[in-house]
Structure formats: C-alpha cells, structure tokens
Design a protein around this motif. Structure first.
Motif, mmCIF file in Angstrom:
data_model
loop_
_atom_site.group_PDB
_atom_site.id
_atom_site.type_symbol
_atom_site.label_atom_id
_atom_site.label_comp_id
_atom_site.label_asym_id
_atom_site.label_seq_id
_atom_site.Cartn_x
_atom_site.Cartn_y
_atom_site.Cartn_z
ATOM 1 N N PRO A 1 -20.161 28.884 105.883
ATOM 2 C CA PRO A 1 -21.199 29.074 104.864
ATOM 3 C C PRO A 1 -20.638 28.839 103.461
ATOM 4 O O PRO A 1 -20.293 29.772 102.741
ATOM 5 C CB PRO A 1 -21.629 30.526 105.075
ATOM 6 N N GLU A 2 -20.528 27.579 103.102
ATOM 7 C CA GLU A 2 -19.879 27.223 101.837
ATOM 8 C C GLU A 2 -20.516 27.923 100.635
ATOM 9 O O GLU A 2 -19.831 28.276 99.674
ATOM 10 C CB GLU A 2 -19.936 25.706 101.642
ATOM 11 N N ALA A 3 -21.838 28.137 100.688
ATOM 12 C CA ALA A 3 -22.509 28.770 99.557
ATOM 13 C C ALA A 3 -22.131 30.230 99.398
ATOM 14 O O ALA A 3 -22.393 30.829 98.350
ATOM 15 C CB ALA A 3 -24.027 28.652 99.715
ATOM 16 N N ARG A 4 -21.489 30.830 100.404
ATOM 17 C CA ARG A 4 -21.120 32.241 100.335
ATOM 18 C C ARG A 4 -19.671 32.439 99.906
ATOM 19 O O ARG A 4 -19.223 33.588 99.810
ATOM 20 C CB ARG A 4 -21.335 32.876 101.711
ATOM 21 N N ARG A 5 -18.937 31.367 99.669
ATOM 22 C CA ARG A 5 -17.545 31.521 99.263
ATOM 23 C C ARG A 5 -17.483 32.319 97.962
ATOM 24 O O ARG A 5 -18.144 31.973 96.977
ATOM 25 C CB ARG A 5 -16.884 30.159 99.090
ATOM 26 N N PRO A 6 -16.704 33.393 97.931
ATOM 27 C CA PRO A 6 -16.755 34.300 96.775
ATOM 28 C C PRO A 6 -16.370 33.656 95.454
ATOM 29 O O PRO A 6 -16.877 34.056 94.402
ATOM 30 C CB PRO A 6 -15.778 35.419 97.160
ATOM 31 N N GLU A 7 -15.499 32.634 95.485
ATOM 32 C CA GLU A 7 -15.082 32.011 94.225
ATOM 33 C C GLU A 7 -16.193 31.171 93.609
ATOM 34 O O GLU A 7 -16.082 30.755 92.455
ATOM 35 C CB GLU A 7 -13.824 31.160 94.437
ATOM 36 N N ARG A 8 -17.263 30.936 94.341
ATOM 37 C CA ARG A 8 -18.359 30.112 93.828
ATOM 38 C C ARG A 8 -19.446 30.949 93.152
ATOM 39 O O ARG A 8 -20.441 30.402 92.685
ATOM 40 C CB ARG A 8 -18.966 29.289 94.951
ATOM 41 N N GLY A 9 -19.290 32.248 93.136
ATOM 42 C CA GLY A 9 -20.315 33.107 92.571
ATOM 43 C C GLY A 9 -20.308 33.117 91.051
ATOM 44 O O GLY A 9 -19.326 32.753 90.401
ATOM 45 N N HIS A 10 -21.419 33.544 90.483
ATOM 46 C CA HIS A 10 -21.526 33.675 89.030
ATOM 47 C C HIS A 10 -20.590 34.766 88.522
ATOM 48 O O HIS A 10 -20.117 35.614 89.288
ATOM 49 C CB HIS A 10 -22.976 34.007 88.640
ATOM 50 N N GLY A 11 -20.317 34.763 87.226
ATOM 51 C CA GLY A 11 -19.529 35.833 86.633
ATOM 52 C C GLY A 11 -20.216 37.173 86.805
ATOM 53 O O GLY A 11 -21.446 37.264 86.815
ATOM 54 N N SER A 12 -19.430 38.222 86.949
ATOM 55 C CA SER A 12 -20.021 39.529 87.236
ATOM 56 C C SER A 12 -20.583 40.205 85.986
ATOM 57 O O SER A 12 -21.545 40.964 86.062
ATOM 58 C CB SER A 12 -18.983 40.439 87.889
ATOM 59 N N GLU B 1 -25.334 31.891 94.982
ATOM 60 C CA GLU B 1 -24.058 31.415 95.539
ATOM 61 C C GLU B 1 -22.963 32.464 95.399
ATOM 62 O O GLU B 1 -22.810 33.097 94.355
ATOM 63 C CB GLU B 1 -23.616 30.125 94.844
ATOM 64 N N GLY B 2 -22.189 32.638 96.469
ATOM 65 C CA GLY B 2 -21.028 33.508 96.435
ATOM 66 C C GLY B 2 -21.313 34.959 96.730
ATOM 67 O O GLY B 2 -20.380 35.773 96.775
ATOM 68 N N TYR B 3 -22.564 35.321 96.955
ATOM 69 C CA TYR B 3 -22.914 36.724 97.146
ATOM 70 C C TYR B 3 -23.752 36.886 98.406
ATOM 71 O O TYR B 3 -24.459 35.959 98.833
ATOM 72 C CB TYR B 3 -23.687 37.250 95.931
#
Length: 638
Positions: free
Chosen positions: A410-421, A454-456
């Motif tokens: 699940p490439e869209a779930r990779r944590p490094e691809r998420g928005h800034g917190s 993405e990422g979450y």
C-alpha cells in the motif's frame, strides 16, 4: 624463605596489579586535547551531549553510571579524560560493568580509532557479558522499523519506531530470516496503570526510558498479531564499522536510562540519537520537530539523508493478511470460515476441491489468530490453542501447498509520504449577528479525518492540541472557539468477521453557544462509542452514543451549578473523493439533565480540497442554537 604467617598473608592478599601507565595516559590526554577530540561530533553523539540554550553542554542520559567523571553529564572534555583513565586502570573489578573497557566498548572503539591505541600498553581485559551479548546479536546490517498507529494504547497512538540489528548484511524480505534478528527498543518503564497518572508522568518526564533488546519475532507477534499493526522496515546503508559501533553502543545504552518525555524525547528521538552516535556523518535529529517528535518524523529524517535508505519492506499484520484471504473467497466459503473458527471439525462442502478447501482452512487459521491473538501469544487460552492446532492438522492432512499470499504494497500508506503533523490555518468567515470574523487554526499533531490521506490510516484521527481562535473586528473580541489536549476518533467498520466498536474521546475546552451560556468558555470532555460502516464509493458512516461534560462558572448547569453533563447521539459521515477532496458532515443532540435548557444540538459540514500534500483549502459551515456560521481557511502542514 617466607614464614608461615607471611605465606598465609601472601596467599590471602595476592600481589597488587601493575599500576596504570601514567606516561601513556598523559600522552593520550595530550593528543586528545591537541585534536580537540572532546568537541568532535562523534564523541558528543556517543555521550548524547546536546548544546544548552545559554552555552555549554548537557547529556540527555540520566543514569549516573553512564559517566566516569563527576561532572561528565555537562563536561564532555572531563568525561573523555576520565574515560581514558578508566581504560588504563588495571584494578580488578568484581562487576564487569564497573570496568571502563567492558562498560564502554563503543567509546573504546571510537577513541582507539582516533588516538591509535597501543594495545600493548593497555591492561588486557576479558568482558564475558559483552562478548556474550555481541555474539548473540552479530550485527551485519541495521533496519529501522515503523509500527503503524495503534489508538488502543496511548503509548503507541502515534505509532512506534525501533531498530533491528540484522545478522545478514541487509534485510531479506519475504524469507522470514529476519525474524531471528534482534530488535532494539527504547520505551518508558511504566509503573502505573492509572490512565490519568500515566498521561501526566509521560508528559512531564517522570518515567524512566530504557533501551532493551529482544528477538525480533517477539515484536512481530506483539505488533503484527496481537495489535494488528502493519510494519514498515527501512534497510539502511551503513558501513560495517558503523554497524559494529551501533551494536557496541546499544550495549552502553542498555546500562543507563533517560527521562522519558512522551512528546519529544521518546522512542523516535532516541532511535535517531543512537544511529547518529554510530554514524556521526548522519544528520537526523535536526529534521524532527522541537516540540513534538513523532515516529513518522523518524522515517522522514532517514530520507533527508540521501542514500541512507537502501530498501523498504512491508510486513502486513494478521488482520491485513486475513482480509486479503477473505477477498479471494465466495460467500459460501466465508460462511465455512466462520463455522471453522467456532468448531475446527465443522464439515465442508464435499464437492469442494482440495485447493479451494486449503484456502478456506488457511483463512480460518488466520481468523482464529486474529480473534484470539492475546490468548495465543500469552498462553492464556488453552481452547484457542487446541482449536488452532486442530485446524493446522486438518490443513496438513490435505497435502496441498498453499499459494504464496501476494499482497500489494500500500504505497499510499507509507508513513514518510504523509503530510506534516503541525498544521497552521488562517481564514475568515461570518457569524449571524456578529458580522465578519478572522480565524486562526493551530494543531501540534497529527491527523484528522479530513486531512490529506497519504501516509495515514484511513479510519483514524488523533490530534494533539488542536486550537481555534476567532477574532470579531466589529466587537474587538477574541474567542477561544475550541482547544483540546487530545482528540481521538477511531472508526472500525463493521464486517462479517469484525464487530469492534468505534469510539471517540476528547478533553479540552470549548465556547458554548446556546441558552445555557452564550459565548462562554467551558471545560469540555467527551467520550462516545458506537458502530461504523464503510460503504462503496468511499462513504464512511458512524453513529455513537456519547457522554459529555461542560463546566464553567457562567454556565447554567445541573441543579443551578456550573457543571453540565450531557448524553445523546452523534452521527458522522465522510465521503472521500479520491485523494484530492473529502466531504465531512456531523450532527449531535444532547439531553442536559436538570440544566437550562434541557437540550442542545449542533450540526455542520466541511469540504476539504487538497492542493498539495502540505496545502489544503477548507470550507466549513455550522449551525448551533445561538449561532450560524460559515468560514473558509487555508491550511498548511509543516
């Protein structure tokens, strides 16, 4: 010839060990000073010294035995010279950890490399405990492991990161060899089961944080099976010397402790600190937040060092595996899986071919693992273990090999691809009767159901310190619309095999806008539970029954007090329009016993448009008993 008394004394008191070589110690100290080794980044990172705001240094390590010099915590130079003196001290030690060479193998390797130790002039040492430790881990490679978000445990709500010391030069994905490697974890040593006390001690640094190591398969079972958390494994490009130094430094860290701070000096922060100590060329800690450090920040920091991440592996949880198997089965086969999970001897359709029967049995074993993970892992459920064994024996009797379970990453779930917190928002709107308003939105961390996906995890929201301020120019008045220490929403869509409740919780303050108190700031807490559904087309629905409490001196609460409990239903709907837009709607009604008024309500909706990973537009509207408002904001993520 010795007399009897002299001979007895000689046997009782063996000759004193040879003294340290004072000339060699002086030479090493002089060379270290000439090289200004106490200012070397490698030395500072090994001691976890950080610059102080007003000058000087202070180590983040808090265990006294981590330092040889009395003022070693704040004086890297004094600690360096005391460490050199310890290396040349030939006094026998009853405890191996009291000997500097055995206690600090990473320091020994670093200083020996920089100063060129003449081993013939150092007292020889055997360090059996360290040798046994290093023989077990045998590090040849290093992997950073990210365990996905787990809202049922406050300590892991933001995710978790740990290190894996690999016995092969690199992780071997899909072959399970890495299960025999050792994981290295930094975590709080918790001494209370009280949730409020736990939160207070975690936020204020009253727990001890310690590094521990254990077989990696233990954490895979805990995270992947018991807690159903997917794992992301980041294989690092480190030199053999850096890998060896990390293994030695883990030994050093295992003998000390740090004050554990839930928000910043946590697992993510100290995992990066350990990596920097082993490879000072890396710049990791500068890429994480100052106020809040999240496990996902750890992964982002890895990618800020080009070439550091060699390969990424995805390890699905038992829930992810079961759901993948279930998607391959027909309705009749799914009914058989359910029956087998209750009774391993349940009959199957005699017309079912062996390969299809194998798929049903494989799914039944996974379902049993999923439903009884706690009992199976901790040995608390003999019936679950017996049922599982019976299913495995029935499966083995088929004599049919299972096809490999190929799960797409699940490439869209990779944590490094998420928005800034961290989120900052600025916008404006209007409230009936008050005119135009200016809005300031702030959140320290992490993600809500309307943020870029993405990422979450798609069905989880956890926010720390979400805050909204409203300025009304006509009245020259500033209102704190809403603030929460924490706000959590966990949606668990009900399926044939999963009937977990959804839940939500918040704790903070909000401005009340009804006849109980118009625009007064009140303490606000809420807890609710219910059911959720995920429908085709990206539509998520949830309904909960809630308990809430509002409190303010100005509030017309129960029995004429300022305390106003409430109870009632809430509903939530979310429509995901791809990855670029989302529609949200919510409504709530509350019965307020013994208060005036006796009921209150609110409903509203929002549209979020995601222009980029870290930039969104929000359009919102809300109706309450004494206010109808609309607003538009620009949201930036950092």
């Amino acid at each position: 010839m010795l007399g009897p008394l002299a001979l007895a004394l000689a046997l009782a008191s063996p000759p004193a060990p040879p003294p340290a070589d004072p000339a060699y110690l002086g030479e090493l100290v002089a060379k270290a000073r000439a090289l200004r080794l106490a200012e070397d980044p490698g030395w500072l990172k090994l001691g976890h010294w950080r610059p102080r705001p007003l000058g000087g240094w202070k180590s983040e390590a808090d265990g006294a035995k981590f330092f040889r010099a009395p003022d070693g915590k704040t004086d890297p130079a004094a600690e360096l010279e005391a460490t050199l003196a310890g290396f040349l001290d030939a006094t026998p030690r009853a405890d191996e950890l009291d000997d500097a060479q055995c206690r600090f193998p990473a320091r020994f390797a670093f200083l020996g490399g920089r100063l060129g130790f003449d081993l013939a002039r150092l007292p020889p040492r055997r360090c059996p405990r360290f040798e046994d430790f290093y023989g077990k881990i045998r590090p040849q490679g290093v992997t950073v492991v990210f365990s996905s978000y787990y809202l049922n445990n406050p300590a892991s709500a933001f995710g978790h990161t740990l290190l894996r010391l690999d016995k092969a030069p690199e992780a071997i994905g899909g072959k399970h060899f890495e299960l025999l490697d050792y994981g290295v974890d930094y975590a709080a040593t918790v001494d209370t089961g009280n949730a409020v006390l736990y939160a207070a001690k975690g936020l204020l640094g009253f727990f001890k944080g310690e590094f521990k190591y254990y077989p990696y398969y233990y954490k895979v079972r805990e995270y992947g099976d018991y807690e159903s958390r997917d794992l992301w494994e980041y294989d690092l490009e480190l030199t053999p010397g850096e890998v060896a130094l990390l293994g030695a430094h883990v030994w050093e860290l295992g003998g000390t402790w740090f004050d554990y701070w839930y928000l910043d000096e946590n697992c993510s922060y100290h995992v990066l600190g350990a990596l920097e100590a082993a490879a000072p060329r890396l710049d990791l800690l500068s890429h994480v937040g100052r106020a809040v450090v999240l496990p996902s920040d750890t992964v982002v920091a890895l990618f800020r060092n080009p070439g550091l991440v060699r390969r990424v592996h995805y390890r699905p949880s038992i829930r992810t595996q079961f759901e993948a198997r279930a998607r391959q089965l027909s309705g009749a086969e799914l009914r058989e899986v359910e029956a087998l999970s209750r009774d391993p001897a349940a009959p199957l359709d005699p017309a079912t071919p062996p390969d299809a029967e194998a798929k049903v049995l494989d799914a039944a074993v996974d379902l049993l693992d999923l439903r009884h993970a706690r009992e199976l892992i901790r040995g608390l459920g003999p019936k679950a273990a017996q049922d599982r064994q019976a299913l495995l024996e029935r499966r083995a009797a088929l004599g049919v090999a299972s096809a490999p379970l190929a799960l797409p990453v699940p490439e869209a779930r990779r944590p490094e691809r998420g928005h800034g917190s961290l989120r900052l928002g600025l916008g404006g709107g209007a409230v009936d009767g008050q005119g135009g308003t200016v809005l300031l939105d702030l959140r320290l961390a992490l993600h809500d159901l309307g943020d870029p996906p993405e990422g979450y995890p798609p069905t989880a929201q956890i926010e720390f310190l979400p805050t909204r301020l409203r300025w009304t120019p006509r009245e020259r008045r500033v209102d704190l619309d809403d603030v929460a220490l924490v706000r959590i929403v966990s949606l668990s869509p009900v399926t044939r095999f999963d009937a977990r409740p959804s839940w939500k919780a918040s704790f903070g303050a909000a401005t009340v806008r009804d006849r109980g108190c118009d625009r007064c700031l009140a303490f606000a807490s809420e807890l609710g539970g219910g059911l959720a559904a995920a429908l085709p087309g990206g539509l998520d629905l949830a309904a909960t029954g809630d308990l809430e409490l509002r409190a303010s001196p100005r509030l017309s609460g129960a029995g004429g007090t300022g305390w106003r409990p409430g109870i009632g239903p809430s509903a939530l709907a979310r429509l995901r329009l791809g990855s670029r837009a989302v529609l949200l709607a919510d409504a709530r009604w509350r019965w307020l016993p013994e208060a005036a008024p006796r009921t209150t309500w609110s409903w509203g909706g929002a549209l979020r448009l995601h222009l980029a990973r870290d930039l969104s537009l929000a359009f919102e509207g809300r109706r309450q008993p004494l206010a109808t408002e609309a607003a538009a904001l620009v949201l930036g993520y950092f």
